[in-house]
Design a protein around this motif. Structure first.
Motif, short mmCIF file in Angstrom:
data_model
loop_
_atom_site.label_atom_id
_atom_site.label_comp_id
_atom_site.label_asym_id
_atom_site.label_seq_id
_atom_site.Cartn_x
_atom_site.Cartn_y
_atom_site.Cartn_z
N GLY A 1 27.00 50.99 30.61
CA GLY A 1 26.41 49.69 30.35
C GLY A 1 27.42 48.57 30.23
N VAL A 2 28.69 48.89 30.44
CA VAL A 2 29.70 47.83 30.39
C VAL A 2 29.60 47.02 31.69
CG1 VAL A 2 32.16 47.32 30.26
CG2 VAL A 2 31.21 49.24 28.98
N THR A 3 29.67 45.72 31.55
CA THR A 3 29.66 44.85 32.72
C THR A 3 31.10 44.62 33.15
OG1 THR A 3 27.75 43.76 31.77
CG2 THR A 3 28.84 42.65 33.60
N ILE A 4 31.34 44.79 34.44
CA ILE A 4 32.71 44.62 34.94
C ILE A 4 32.73 43.44 35.90
CG2 ILE A 4 34.62 45.73 36.16
CD1 ILE A 4 33.93 47.63 34.07
N ILE A 5 33.64 42.52 35.67
CA ILE A 5 33.84 41.43 36.61
C ILE A 5 35.28 41.52 37.07
CG2 ILE A 5 33.79 38.93 36.98
CD1 ILE A 5 31.80 38.76 34.68
N PHE A 6 35.50 41.64 38.37
CA PHE A 6 36.89 41.77 38.79
C PHE A 6 37.23 40.91 40.00
CE2 PHE A 6 37.04 44.69 42.52
CZ PHE A 6 35.70 45.03 42.60
N VAL A 7 38.50 40.53 40.02
CA VAL A 7 39.03 39.75 41.14
C VAL A 7 39.84 40.71 41.98
CG1 VAL A 7 40.82 38.08 41.72
CG2 VAL A 7 39.13 37.53 39.97
N SER A 8 39.66 40.68 43.29
CA SER A 8 40.45 41.57 44.11
C SER A 8 40.69 40.98 45.49
CB SER A 8 39.77 42.93 44.25
OG SER A 8 40.57 43.77 45.04
N HIS A 9 41.86 41.28 46.01
CA HIS A 9 42.17 40.92 47.40
C HIS A 9 41.78 42.05 48.34
CE1 HIS A 9 44.97 37.60 46.16
NE2 HIS A 9 44.34 37.08 47.17
N ASN A 10 41.57 43.21 47.76
CA ASN A 10 41.31 44.39 48.59
C ASN A 10 39.82 44.49 48.90
OD1 ASN A 10 40.86 46.96 49.60
ND2 ASN A 10 42.67 47.76 48.54
#
Lengths: 344, 567
Positions: free
Chosen positions: B225-234
């Motif tokens: 239930g954890v919300t993940i927000i991520f920045v990625s170039h891949n």
């Protein structure tokens, strides 16, 4: 400096302009991002401080701007100023030299004692060699033994001063040679020779720092040692050489002070190192190395000279002097960190 | 303790919901609709001076989803992350975290709202133990004293919860790998009542197997239930793991949609907008992996190679504890790729040849003449060997100096006249280069620190073009720069090679290596396991490299996982 003598270069310079403006036109998105007014203000903040200080001085005692007063003010700043030129190299190269005070005092002792037996010019050369040796010792400790510049020069400072006392147990050597006082007290066109010496050292130092491959390498090494090394620069040699410059400058300053006072005294250098670092930093040269300029040190010298003049003329107590000097230094350093934050 | 119970309670309830979910992306919206979005922004704006980094961005992140923010450098994604983390104060607009508005620009307020950010520069204290790092912000205290027993127990428990092998709790964090340190940060986030984890380029500095396990961990966290927000170039990773993708361009939110709506080309197109179509096409194909390799005609090996001796030949290169018995040779006009995973010794090989490894031993020939091994940078440069280092900022640039100065510093003698150098001379000497390297001339006088990552990389390459070495060793020349600029940097290198430079290229993006290299030398755990040479029409593929790299190792599992990711 070289272009002004070469018309061909100037014409080449103007021919470059069209593509430059074209490039500027290619980036119309953010024209002012890199030179905002705040940035400019911070960059020249210490010049403003100097102007304000002189106005304050003039308003407290009319006559600050009189030639005689300015002449004295600058003359008093000569030893610190000359050492500050050397210190500028050291600090921009990413180091500190705390041994300049001892070298400065020791140089006076050498100069006075050698001049009692030898011609003045021999004494002068011996003294400068002494300064170079002191700087060389620092350089070796720092680059060969990889000791932090702060600690290395703190230690060598003590050694140099100790050597001076071993040589002259009473702590001072009176000079008897005729003409000994010339460098300190002779005038030329109403201005002391010492002042010309300072100007000459500043100009030579400034040109060496900003207009030679050597000077630019000093900046690169102070800014990023690893990058400089990967560019094939002799990082250790160049960093070591800044201490040679610093030692030589301190020696010249010692000669001038000895000449002004007629005595080579080992006691004069106690506060010198911190005074000199203050002068360099007040001008706006970064404590962290890699950034700064000789004109900034010049501004620092003028601020320091003005403050000393105000203190002396108004007979300000030493406790207040300390407060004011500290305040100006804090201001200078916070300007440096503010502009750094703004730019990065 | 109370907070832990609360967390477990909602984790359990969320997990319950997740169980009857089959189609990940679509069904998650249903969950989101029930509990409301984890994060919602309205007209979020951020200006820095005259620059508008974010322009009226409204987006919503459903609770318990994995949300990717993509875009070129400077597009606004990192600003967005900074605002959510409370590191940056927005200039306008509104944020809601689980329905309530946090105090802006206050990292502690963001933490209280359950938001934890994990940046590329980890906030690990190297001297403290792994365990102490995990409990750094929330130590377990009993009677005013730290209770190491309880912390140890919690630590083991946490590791079990997230399903990872516990890193030895007492080890100083500085001795751990980047992946392990990152894991400590994640554990640290779980100690407190964390509902939203923000990641900035979480996999950028990880080796392939570590990337896989991080992605698995992210999926597990979502399950909880954890919300993940991520920045990625891949982009491959983004497409693999995200439920939703939001694309930024020039501070605008271009599009925000569910993952299945995107393909890699459509993502790239959204990110870069209407650029030159040719660049665009090349970029999409280049970045779409080994399949693209067949597009280009196989490169013939340089014709000179058969007659002239190699510019540089190395045999028996050994650096104790890092690489052993590496052999290579490279001709003028040739690109030699070095394939292998992070930690395979790629960087050490380059560093040794550029004189940075005092312990390196081996034999070296220049134009067929044997020379002593270079043990200083100056010696290597005398041989004509120059390095573009891996870490642009720490080893490459003098950030406080101007762009042009950073180019000219490789050789001031070329600039100086009669021993003097002025700014104008430096500018004149570097103008030509800046033009060929696609740097705006107007920027030459700007501080290097103000240039974008791509432009900084160009500076480093231009620096060597200024000095003209015979062999250029490029370590990760495209790391952390925009998709569009990557191709530019590679084609710049290719054009230098076309003029007779010999290039050794190391890149974590193995696709890049296979796309430009004539031959690929493969390293595995410091050993030279082979050299791939294209035969006929067959191009070297990423799979070839990985096969070779893993053949010697016993980690067959890692092989299969990597192949999945590579293919």
């Amino acid at each position: 400096m070289t272009e002004t003598h070469r018309p061909t270069e100037n014409s080449a310079g103007t021919s470059i302009k069209p593509p430059m403006t074209q490039a500027a036109a290619e980036a119309p998105m953010r024209p002012n991002r890199y030179l905002t007014s705040a940035d400019l203000l911070l960059r020249y903040a210490m010049v403003l401080v100097l102007v304000v200080l002189t106005i304050i001085a003039e308003s407290f005692y009319h006559g600050f701007f009189h030639f005689a007063n300015l002449n004295i003010a600058i003359d008093q700043a000569v030893p610190v100023g000359i050492i500050a030129v050397g210190m500028t190299f050291v600090i921009i190269g990413g180091g500190f030299d705390l041994s300049v005070g001892s070298t400065y005092a020791g140089a006076g002792v050498i100069f006075a004692s050698v001049s009692n037996h030898m011609p003045l010019w021999v004494a002068f050369i011996c003294t400068v060699i002494g300064g170079l040796v002191a700087g060389g010792v620092n350089a070796v400790i720092i680059t060969k033994l990889n000791v932090n510049t702060f600690i290395a020069t703190l230690a060598s400072s003590s050694v140099i001063l100790g050597a001076a006392y071993v040589y002259a147990p009473s702590g001072s050597v009176s000079a008897t040679a005729s003409g000994f006082a010339a460098l300190g007290t002779d005038e030329w066109g109403g201005i002391w020779i010492a002042t010309y010496t300072l100007v000459a050292v500043l100009v030579v130092g400034g040109v060496a720092l900003s207009r030679t491959p050597y000077g630019r390498s000093v900046y690169a090494i102070g800014g990023n040692k690893e990058a400089a090394r990967l560019c094939g620069m002799r990082v250790k040699m160049i960093q070591g050489s800044t201490f040679l410059i610093s030692g030589a400058c301190a020696a010249v300053a010692g000669v001038i002070t000895a000449s002004q006072t007629g005595v080579g005294s080992a006691t004069i250098g106690t506060d010198t190192a911190l005074d000199v670092i203050t002068v360099v930093i007040i001008g706006g040269t970064s404590l962290l190395g890699g950034e700064g300029a000789m004109w900034r040190t010049f501004v620092g010298i003028l601020i320091w000279g003005t403050l000393t003049n105000i203190f002396g003329t108004l007979a300000i107590s030493s406790s207040v002097q300390l407060l004011i000097t500290g305040g100006v230094l804090v201001f200078a350093v916070s300007m440096d960190s503010l502009s750094r934050r703004l730019r990065h | 303790m109370r907070s832990l119970l609360r967390r477990q309670a909602w984790v359990a309830s969320d997990r319950g919901r997740q169980h009857d979910v089959t189609g990940e992306g679509a069904a998650l919206y249903g969950v989101g609709a029930e509990v409301g979005p984890a994060v919602r922004t309205e007209d979020l704006t951020k200006t820095y001076g005259s620059v508008r980094a974010l322009k009226s961005v409204s987006m919503s992140v459903p609770a318990g989803s994995v949300h990717a923010l993509v875009g070129e450098n400077g597009a606004g994604k990192s600003t967005m992350l900074g605002i959510l983390a409370g590191r940056t104060t927005p200039s306008g607009g509104r944020i809601e975290i689980y329905g309530s508005e946090p105090r802006y620009g206050d990292p502690r307020a963001a933490r209280r709202a359950g938001v934890v950010a994990i940046y590329q520069e980890l906030t690990i204290v190297p001297a403290l133990s792994a365990e102490a790092n995990v409990f750094l912000p929330n130590p377990v205290v009993r009677g005013g004293m730290l209770s190491s027993q309880r912390m140890r127990a919690r630590y083991v428990e946490l590791c079990e919860q997230v399903g990872v092998k516990a890193v030895s709790a007492g080890t100083p964090a500085g001795h751990l790998s980047v992946a392990e340190q990152q894991l400590l940060e994640i554990l640290r986030a779980l100690v407190s009542d964390t509902r939203i984890i923000l990641f900035d380029e979480p996999t950028a500095s990880l080796a392939v197997p570590e990337r896989r396990s991080l992605l698995t961990l992210i999926r597990d966290l979502r399950e909880r239930g954890v919300t993940i927000i991520f920045v990625s170039h891949n982009l491959d990773e983004v497409l693999e793991i995200a439920d939703d993708v939001t694309v930024f361009r020039n501070g605008h939110l271009v599009i925000s949609d569910r993952r299945p709506q995107f393909t890699k080309p459509s993502l790239v197109r959204a990110m870069i907008g209407n650029k030159d179509n040719r660049v665009l096409a090349e970029m999409i194909e280049d970045s779409s992996g080994p399949a693209a390799a067949t597009r280009r005609p196989a490169r013939p090996a340089p014709t000179s190679s058969s007659t002239a001796p190699p510019v540089l030949a190395v045999s028996g290169l050994t650096v104790p504890g890092a690489v052993e018995g590496v052999e290579l040779e490279i001709h003028a006009g040739e690109i030699l790729g070095i394939g292998g995973l992070v930690g395979s010794g790629r960087t050490t090989v380059l560093r040794s040849m550029s004189g940075l490894e005092p312990r390196a031993r081996g034999r070296m020939w220049l134009d067929g003449r044997e020379v002593s091994w270079p043990h200083t940078v100056r010696q290597a440069l005398r041989y004509g060997i120059a390095l573009v280092p891996e870490d642009r900022k720490a080893q490459g640039l003098v950030l406080s100096m101007s762009a042009m100065e950073n180019i000219a510093m490789s050789d001031y003698r070329r600039v100086a006249r009669a021993g003097f150098v002025t700014d104008r001379m430096v500018e004149r000497a570097t103008q030509e280069l800046s033009r060929t390297f696609g740097l705006q001339e107007g920027r030459l006088r700007h501080q290097a620190s103000k240039l974008s990552g791509g432009n900084q990389q160009k500076l480093l390459i231009a620096r060597w073009q200024h000095r003209l070495p015979r062999v250029l060793l490029a370590d990760e020349p495209t790391r952390g720069i925009d998709v569009g600029v990557k191709t530019e940097v590679l084609s710049t290198l290719e054009s230098m090679v076309a003029k007779g430079l010999a290039l050794v290229l190391v890149s974590s993006e193995l696709e890049e290596v296979t796309a430009v290299a004539h031959r690929v030398l493969v390293l595995s755990e410091g050993a030279h396991v082979g050299t791939l040479i294209p035969s006929g029409d067959n191009r070297i593929s990423v799979t070839d490299i990985l096969h070779l790299a893993f053949r010697s190792g016993s980690d067959q599992q890692a092989l299969s996982r990597s192949l999945q990711s590579g293919a």
